[in-house]
Design a protein around this motif. Structure first.
Motif, PDB file in Angstrom:
ATOM      1  N   PHE A 125       0.828  -1.204   0.000  1.00  0.00           N
ATOM      2  CA  PHE A 125       0.000   0.000   0.000  1.00  0.00           C
ATOM      3  C   PHE A 125       0.865   1.258   0.000  1.00  0.00           C
ATOM      4  CE2 PHE A 125      -2.202   3.386   2.319  1.00  0.00           C
ATOM      5  CZ  PHE A 125      -3.364   3.493   1.572  1.00  0.00           C
ATOM      6  N   THR A 126       0.470   2.251  -0.809  1.00  0.00           N
ATOM      7  CA  THR A 126       1.137   3.543  -0.849  1.00  0.00           C
ATOM      8  C   THR A 126       0.130   4.626  -0.494  1.00  0.00           C
ATOM      9  OG1 THR A 126       2.689   2.835  -2.572  1.00  0.00           O
ATOM     10  CG2 THR A 126       2.383   5.204  -2.280  1.00  0.00           C
ATOM     11  N   PRO A 127       0.348   5.383   0.580  1.00  0.00           N
ATOM     12  CA  PRO A 127      -0.604   6.444   0.927  1.00  0.00           C
ATOM     13  C   PRO A 127      -0.627   7.543  -0.115  1.00  0.00           C
ATOM     14  CG  PRO A 127       1.343   6.556   2.325  1.00  0.00           C
ATOM     15  CD  PRO A 127       1.460   5.293   1.537  1.00  0.00           C
ATOM     16  N   VAL A 128      -1.741   8.259  -0.168  1.00  0.00           N
ATOM     17  CA  VAL A 128      -1.946   9.257  -1.205  1.00  0.00           C
ATOM     18  C   VAL A 128      -0.899  10.368  -1.145  1.00  0.00           C
ATOM     19  CG1 VAL A 128      -3.535  10.719   0.116  1.00  0.00           C
ATOM     20  CG2 VAL A 128      -3.775  10.565  -2.363  1.00  0.00           C
ATOM     21  N   THR A 129      -0.364  10.628   0.041  1.00  0.00           N
ATOM     22  CA  THR A 129       0.663  11.669   0.162  1.00  0.00           C
ATOM     23  C   THR A 129       1.921  11.308  -0.616  1.00  0.00           C
ATOM     24  OG1 THR A 129       1.240  10.623   2.260  1.00  0.00           O
ATOM     25  CG2 THR A 129      -0.087  12.617   2.369  1.00  0.00           C
ATOM     26  N   GLU A 130       2.250  10.012  -0.678  1.00  0.00           N
ATOM     27  CA  GLU A 130       3.432   9.588  -1.434  1.00  0.00           C
ATOM     28  C   GLU A 130       3.177   9.584  -2.938  1.00  0.00           C
ATOM     29  OE1 GLU A 130       5.239   6.027   0.031  1.00  0.00           O
ATOM     30  OE2 GLU A 130       5.030   6.635   2.128  1.00  0.00           O
ATOM     31  N   LEU A 131       1.916   9.767  -3.309  1.00  0.00           N
ATOM     32  CA  LEU A 131       1.573   9.921  -4.729  1.00  0.00           C
ATOM     33  C   LEU A 131       1.541  11.393  -5.121  1.00  0.00           C
ATOM     34  CD1 LEU A 131      -1.362   7.341  -4.897  1.00  0.00           C
ATOM     35  CD2 LEU A 131       1.032   6.961  -5.532  1.00  0.00           C
ATOM     36  N   GLY A 132       1.794  12.260  -4.145  1.00  0.00           N
ATOM     37  CA  GLY A 132       1.848  13.693  -4.416  1.00  0.00           C
ATOM     38  C   GLY A 132       0.547  14.435  -4.231  1.00  0.00           C
ATOM     39  N   PHE A 133      -0.392  13.842  -3.465  1.00  0.00           N
ATOM     40  CA  PHE A 133      -1.698  14.471  -3.279  1.00  0.00           C
ATOM     41  C   PHE A 133      -2.049  14.578  -1.805  1.00  0.00           C
ATOM     42  CE2 PHE A 133      -1.908  11.932  -7.218  1.00  0.00           C
ATOM     43  CZ  PHE A 133      -2.087  12.958  -8.142  1.00  0.00           C
ATOM     44  N   GLY A 134      -2.796  15.632  -1.451  1.00  0.00           N
ATOM     45  CA  GLY A 134      -3.526  15.728  -0.203  1.00  0.00           C
ATOM     46  C   GLY A 134      -2.793  15.401   1.068  1.00  0.00           C
ATOM     47  N   THR A 135      -3.553  14.856   1.998  1.00  0.00           N
ATOM     48  CA  THR A 135      -3.022  14.483   3.303  1.00  0.00           C
ATOM     49  C   THR A 135      -3.694  13.198   3.760  1.00  0.00           C
ATOM     50  OG1 THR A 135      -2.635  15.259   5.583  1.00  0.00           O
ATOM     51  CG2 THR A 135      -4.762  15.788   4.615  1.00  0.00           C
ATOM     52  N   VAL A 136      -3.078  12.510   4.684  1.00  0.00           N
ATOM     53  CA  VAL A 136      -3.679  11.292   5.235  1.00  0.00           C
ATOM     54  C   VAL A 136      -3.792  11.340   6.746  1.00  0.00           C
ATOM     55  CG1 VAL A 136      -2.972   9.789   3.339  1.00  0.00           C
ATOM     56  CG2 VAL A 136      -1.426  10.121   5.285  1.00  0.00           C
ATOM     57  N   ALA A 137      -3.413  12.454   7.359  1.00  0.00           N
ATOM     58  CA  ALA A 137      -3.444  12.519   8.816  1.00  0.00           C
ATOM     59  C   ALA A 137      -3.755  13.927   9.302  1.00  0.00           C
ATOM     60  CB  ALA A 137      -2.111  12.057   9.406  1.00  0.00           C
ATOM     61  N   HIS A 138      -4.547  13.991  10.369  1.00  0.00           N
ATOM     62  CA  HIS A 138      -4.789  15.229  11.099  1.00  0.00           C
ATOM     63  C   HIS A 138      -4.366  14.996  12.546  1.00  0.00           C
ATOM     64  CE1 HIS A 138      -6.966  17.423   7.956  1.00  0.00           C
ATOM     65  NE2 HIS A 138      -7.443  16.238   7.595  1.00  0.00           N
ATOM     66  N   LEU A 139      -3.651  15.948  13.103  1.00  0.00           N
ATOM     67  CA  LEU A 139      -3.114  15.816  14.460  1.00  0.00           C
ATOM     68  C   LEU A 139      -3.807  16.817  15.376  1.00  0.00           C
ATOM     69  CD1 LEU A 139       0.699  15.550  13.596  1.00  0.00           C
ATOM     70  CD2 LEU A 139      -0.989  13.705  13.823  1.00  0.00           C
ATOM     71  N   PRO A 140      -4.720  16.366  16.217  1.00  0.00           N
ATOM     72  CA  PRO A 140      -5.381  17.278  17.152  1.00  0.00           C
ATOM     73  C   PRO A 140      -4.381  17.924  18.114  1.00  0.00           C
ATOM     74  CG  PRO A 140      -6.580  15.207  16.987  1.00  0.00           C
ATOM     75  CD  PRO A 140      -5.269  15.003  16.293  1.00  0.00           C
ATOM     76  N   ASP A 141      -4.789  19.033  18.702  1.00  0.00           N
ATOM     77  CA  ASP A 141      -3.953  19.754  19.656  1.00  0.00           C
ATOM     78  C   ASP A 141      -3.556  18.827  20.812  1.00  0.00           C
ATOM     79  OD1 ASP A 141      -2.738  21.837  21.168  1.00  0.00           O
ATOM     80  OD2 ASP A 141      -4.601  22.086  22.275  1.00  0.00           O
ATOM     81  N   PRO A 142      -2.248  18.606  21.034  1.00  0.00           N
ATOM     82  CA  PRO A 142      -1.819  17.662  22.073  1.00  0.00           C
ATOM     83  C   PRO A 142      -2.325  18.015  23.468  1.00  0.00           C
ATOM     84  CG  PRO A 142       0.016  18.199  20.621  1.00  0.00           C
ATOM     85  CD  PRO A 142      -1.103  19.138  20.258  1.00  0.00           C
ATOM     86  N   ALA A 143      -2.353  19.289  23.814  1.00  0.00           N
ATOM     87  CA  ALA A 143      -2.827  19.684  25.142  1.00  0.00           C
ATOM     88  C   ALA A 143      -4.306  19.346  25.314  1.00  0.00           C
ATOM     89  CB  ALA A 143      -2.591  21.178  25.356  1.00  0.00           C
ATOM     90  N   LEU A 144      -5.081  19.529  24.256  1.00  0.00           N
ATOM     91  CA  LEU A 144      -6.504  19.208  24.304  1.00  0.00           C
ATOM     92  C   LEU A 144      -6.711  17.702  24.405  1.00  0.00           C
ATOM     93  CD1 LEU A 144      -9.234  20.598  24.208  1.00  0.00           C
ATOM     94  CD2 LEU A 144      -9.177  20.427  21.717  1.00  0.00           C
ATOM     95  N   VAL A 145      -5.944  16.951  23.617  1.00  0.00           N
ATOM     96  CA  VAL A 145      -6.022  15.483  23.692  1.00  0.00           C
ATOM     97  C   VAL A 145      -5.701  15.010  25.101  1.00  0.00           C
ATOM     98  CG1 VAL A 145      -4.939  13.332  22.916  1.00  0.00           C
ATOM     99  CG2 VAL A 145      -5.502  15.120  21.256  1.00  0.00           C
ATOM    100  N   LYS A 146      -4.640  15.535  25.685  1.00  0.00           N
ATOM    101  CA  LYS A 146      -4.226  15.111  27.021  1.00  0.00           C
ATOM    102  C   LYS A 146      -5.295  15.406  28.058  1.00  0.00           C
ATOM    103  CE  LYS A 146      -0.458  15.684  30.377  1.00  0.00           C
ATOM    104  NZ  LYS A 146       0.841  16.368  30.646  1.00  0.00           N
TER     105      LYS A 146
END
Length: 270
Positions: A125-146
């Protein structure tokens, strides 16, 4: 603070709304309906947007746009519901917590990852980011997650979004290998996060575990207890958000009479 919570189905919506208290129903364009609880200091709207990332993104975008046009934009979007828990395994870091989440537990995503957005190749499998498109991850605010995880007694880690639910041990093992430290699998988080990002609104994902990721053994599913756990988790959310936001600033003192610092004269009301 105004919070939009997006679930897939009505049972999840109702479990979240049960934590918020009495709710009104508010109609949105496209046939959507919000459950609205005017809490203080956190006002919560809950929307059942449908199953899968596309439906989740469409419903979330509709609610966010309607709120903005009404002059009452949201401060946070939360993707919520039940999900599958991975079996215990090695964590993302040697010194970090292990992967996996047991039945009935609560998970808060520190990474919301599209696990099947990409291409199959002879090398895997190759994620779409390695194909040169878009994103595959969103990182919520660490302080809020904690803060939210601590309040709910939850584990924090990766939650993957899939369009096809995992149904075999081999697929579960493949996902766990590609995403070290993964805790849970669901179908809507990445879609909700994409819509939130497009509107510039922070995002979280909260899941309670109803089944194990892998072969679909319906007899082992624990949907009822997972929905009960979802209600419990959302009862802790207002306190966690209020603590993270900190105290509201105090208004400046009002002068009883005009001063040199306040040149605006007092006006009598006829």
């Amino acid at each position: 603070m105004r919070v939009l919570v997006v679930t897939a189905v009505a049972a999840e919506r109702d479990a979240v709304a049960a934590a918020a208290g009495p709710c009104d129903e508010v109609a949105l364009p496209g046939g959507y309906a919000l459950r609205r609880a005017a809490g203080v200091p956190v006002a919560c709207d809950v929307l059942a947007a449908g199953v899968g990332p596309a439906a989740a993104a469409a419903g979330t975008a509709t609610a966010l746009t309607a709120a903005t046009l009404a002059g009452a934009p949201y401060d946070l979007v939360v993707s919520a519901g039940i999900g599958g828990g991975f079996s215990p395994g090695p964590g993302a870091r040697p010194e970090g917590p292990p992967s996996g989440a047991p039945l009935g537990s609560v998970v808060v995503a520190d990474a919301i990852v599209a696990a099947d957005l990409g291409a199959e190749t002879p090398d895997g499998f190759t994620p779409v980011t390695e194909l040169g498109f878009g994103t595959v991850a969103h990182l919520p605010d660490p302080a809020l997650v904690k803060a939210v995880a601590a309040a709910a007694g939850a584990a924090a880690g990766t939650v993957v979004t899939v369009s096809t639910v995992t149904g075999s041990a081999a697929r579960a093992a493949e996902l766990a290998e590609r995403h070290p430290g993964v805790l849970a699998e669901a179908m809507e988080g990445f879609g909700v996060a994409e819509a939130a990002a497009a509107h510039g609104v922070p995002v979280l994902e909260v899941r309670t575990i109803s089944n194990a990721v892998g072969p679909r053994d319906r007899a082992a599913w624990r949907i009822g207890p997972a929905l009960t756990a979802l209600t419990g988790a959302f009862r802790t959310l207002p306190g966690a958000l209020s603590a993270t936001a900190g105290p509201a600033p105090e208004p400046p003192p009002r002068s009883a009479s005009p001063t040199r610092e306040d040149p605006t004269p007092l006006r009598r009301t006829p």
